[in-house]
Write an enzyme that holds these catalytic residues in place. Structure first.
Site, PDB file in Angstrom:
ATOM      1  N   THR A   1     -16.798 -12.320   5.416  1.00 23.88           N
ATOM      2  CA  THR A   1     -18.107 -12.874   5.059  1.00 23.88           C
ATOM      3  C   THR A   1     -17.992 -14.345   4.681  1.00 23.88           C
ATOM      4  O   THR A   1     -17.331 -14.699   3.700  1.00 23.88           O
ATOM      5  CB  THR A   1     -18.729 -12.088   3.876  1.00 23.88           C
ATOM      6  OG1 THR A   1     -18.832 -10.710   4.229  1.00 23.88           O
ATOM      7  CG2 THR A   1     -20.101 -12.634   3.531  1.00 23.88           C
TER       8      THR A   1
ATOM      9  N   GLY B   1     -11.225  -6.951   5.124  1.00 21.35           N
ATOM     10  CA  GLY B   1     -11.769  -8.078   5.868  1.00 21.35           C
ATOM     11  C   GLY B   1     -10.821  -8.475   6.977  1.00 21.35           C
ATOM     12  O   GLY B   1      -9.593  -8.379   6.823  1.00 21.35           O
ATOM     13  N   ASP B   2     -11.352  -8.936   8.092  1.00 24.81           N
ATOM     14  CA  ASP B   2     -10.492  -9.219   9.243  1.00 24.81           C
ATOM     15  C   ASP B   2      -9.636 -10.475   9.064  1.00 24.81           C
ATOM     16  O   ASP B   2      -8.866 -10.840   9.961  1.00 24.81           O
ATOM     17  CB  ASP B   2     -11.320  -9.315  10.531  1.00 24.81           C
ATOM     18  CG  ASP B   2     -12.325 -10.471  10.522  1.00 24.81           C
ATOM     19  OD1 ASP B   2     -12.388 -11.221   9.515  1.00 24.81           O
ATOM     20  OD2 ASP B   2     -13.064 -10.617  11.512  1.00 24.81           O
TER      21      ASP B   2
ATOM     22  N   ASP C   1      15.619 -43.738 -12.735  1.00 30.19           N
ATOM     23  CA  ASP C   1      15.320 -42.635 -13.645  1.00 30.19           C
ATOM     24  C   ASP C   1      15.917 -42.911 -15.025  1.00 30.19           C
ATOM     25  O   ASP C   1      16.885 -42.276 -15.448  1.00 30.19           O
ATOM     26  CB  ASP C   1      15.878 -41.339 -13.052  1.00 30.19           C
ATOM     27  CG  ASP C   1      15.559 -40.118 -13.902  1.00 30.19           C
ATOM     28  OD1 ASP C   1      14.506 -40.126 -14.570  1.00 30.19           O
ATOM     29  OD2 ASP C   1      16.362 -39.168 -13.893  1.00 30.19           O
TER      30      ASP C   1
ATOM     31  N   TYR D   1       0.816  -1.220   0.000  1.00 30.74           N
ATOM     32  CA  TYR D   1       0.000   0.000   0.000  1.00 30.74           C
ATOM     33  C   TYR D   1       0.855   1.279   0.000  1.00 30.74           C
ATOM     34  O   TYR D   1       0.315   2.382   0.140  1.00 30.74           O
ATOM     35  CB  TYR D   1      -0.932   0.060   1.225  1.00 30.74           C
ATOM     36  CG  TYR D   1      -2.083  -0.917   1.249  1.00 30.74           C
ATOM     37  CD1 TYR D   1      -3.399  -0.472   1.368  1.00 30.74           C
ATOM     38  CD2 TYR D   1      -1.889  -2.279   1.195  1.00 30.74           C
ATOM     39  CE1 TYR D   1      -4.468  -1.354   1.426  1.00 30.74           C
ATOM     40  CE2 TYR D   1      -2.937  -3.182   1.243  1.00 30.74           C
ATOM     41  CZ  TYR D   1      -4.226  -2.710   1.364  1.00 30.74           C
ATOM     42  OH  TYR D   1      -5.282  -3.583   1.422  1.00 30.74           O
TER      43      TYR D   1
END
Length: 432
Positions: free
Chosen positions: A122, A90-91, A205, A75
């Site tokens: 939510t 949102g928390d 392999d 930010y």
């Protein structure tokens, strides 16, 4: 009027985002940031729409006054420019890897009296359904297949970790860390290694594990993940078989196959000149690449040529001659391999190749020269870094020691404290 800011990094709006907007409207003018593509791929899912499309989506939301591009996951850019009175989120960012971002934002806005508002996350069936739909879209072949090319364009270096099962695929998919610079970071894609696939099945392999079995491993990983997959294609086999396999891999949604310029019974490159290994001619291998490119139906799939000249001590000039020839034959990338602990010959190759070819992606596997950072490799012109076998090598000694300790104690109590609770593994799987 006070300014209220939030950052979205979603392609689809659901009830949780609308709830955030409704909270923001109570405090002032609503500004929504759109996290840029290059930052989004470092800390969250790969975007399926462009920055411009996401910004237009957010601008159409009721109550949004302004939309800006956020080009820093911490930010820094938007706080310096906007000085929001409130930052809303949102928390869910109060715990886990994202907590470092919250702490950073809080310290910055506190300098001028700003506040964070944590909105309860939510949880609902509609939100879960939208999230699941996004994951399913990301995992679809047409989206997954092209993602490697997109990542090469969007990020300084593409970080790829080996996965040899659905569980290891989930580890690569879900591992997000708080990096040294305070930013989040994660792997960009998965490498399905012939060595690790064979080892996981208890076989040597030497291309003993056939392509049908290799495809089952890919399918297991694809079923539970979304990130792009690069397949270790060994020598590619006969050209007639390689052409068929290219079509199969492309249809599945694999992003790339890497084939090495050797012939005959495959021997692992770690042995170098200790065992007899035959390098294919430039003409034959170029023809195999050209045939594979001709067979593919989309422009998304990549065929990458792996050059063994340095492994086999054939010299730098041979490696460069092959690189330019394979690129001219249609190879979408060049993987240069070395087993020396000093990266000098890799750096030399990159320098000389980039003098003539600025665009063709370079791939390296820094297993031997593991002291070199991704940033150093990117500065030399490397586009993709593959961590080719670390998860397999990490698992084996721990499992072996656990087995030994149980045998010695004749019970499991002594090892239990060293083991991950199985409920945590189940959570990793259930979170899908």
């Amino acid at each position: 009027m006070k300014t209220v800011y939030t950052c979205f990094c979603t392609d689809v709006i659901h009830d949780g985002h609308l709830n955030i907007i409704n909270h923001m409207k109570k405090y002032g003018r609503v500004i929504v940031g759109c996290l840029s593509d290059k930052e989004m791929i470092r800390c969250t899912k790969f975007p399926i729409t462009s920055e411009q499309e996401r910004m237009a989506l957010y601008q159409d939301l009721d109550g949004v006054d302004q939309v800006v591009l956020q080009d820093d996951m911490l930010y820094n850019d938007v706080i310096e420019k906007i000085h929001p009175d409130y930052v809303v989120h949102g928390d869910n960012w109060k715990v886990g890897a994202e907590k470092s971002i919250r702490d950073h934002v809080e310290s910055m806005i506190a300098l001028y009296g700003g506040q964070i508002i944590d909105v309860p996350y939510t949880y609902s069936e509609s939100v879960k359904k939208v999230d699941q739909r996004l994951k399913e879209k990301l995992s679809m072949p047409e989206y997954r297949r092209k993602r490697l090319r997109q990542l090469i364009e969007m990020t300084p270096v593409v970080k790829v970790m080996e996965a040899h099962s659905g569980l290891t695929g989930l580890i690569v998919e879900k591992t997000v860390v708080d990096g040294n610079n305070g930013k989040l970071d994660q792997f960009d894609g998965m490498w399905v290694s012939s060595l690790c696939d064979s080892t996981d099945k208890g076989k040597p392999d030497i291309e003993l594990v056939d392509m049908t079995s290799r495809l089952r491993t890919i399918d297991d990983i694809m079923e539970v993940t979304t990130k792009p997959i690069i397949l270790d294609g060994d020598t590619g086999g006969l050209t007639e078989h390689f052409v068929y396999n290219v079509r199969t891999l492309e249809r599945m949604g694999v992003s790339a196959v890497i084939i090495e310029d050797k012939t005959g019974l495959k021997k692992n490159s770690l042995f170098g000149t200790e065992v007899v290994q035959t390098q294919d001619s430039i003409e034959n291998f170029s023809a195999k690449i050209a045939a594979g490119k001709k067979a593919q139906l989309s422009d998304d799939f990549m065929i990458i040529a792996r050059i063994e000249s340095l492994i086999l001590e054939r010299g730098m000039e041979d490696a460069l001659e092959r690189a330019f020839a394979f690129s001219a034959a249609g190879a979408d990338g060049i993987m240069i391999h070395s087993r020396k602990k000093n990266p000098a010959e890799i750096f030399e190759f990159c320098h000389k190749f980039r003098e003539e070819d600025k665009k063709t992606p370079i791939v390296v596997v820094p297993t031997s020269f593991n002291q070199v950072t991704e940033e150093e490799l990117a500065s030399r012109g490397v586009n993709i870094v593959i961590y080719a076998n670390q998860l397999m090598r990490a698992a084996f000694p721990v499992m072996q020691k656990t087995a030994e300790d149980i045998l010695k104690a004749h019970r499991a109590k002594e090892v239990d404290g060293k083991l991950m609770p199985f409920k945590d593994i189940i959570r990793l799987i259930d979170e899908l």
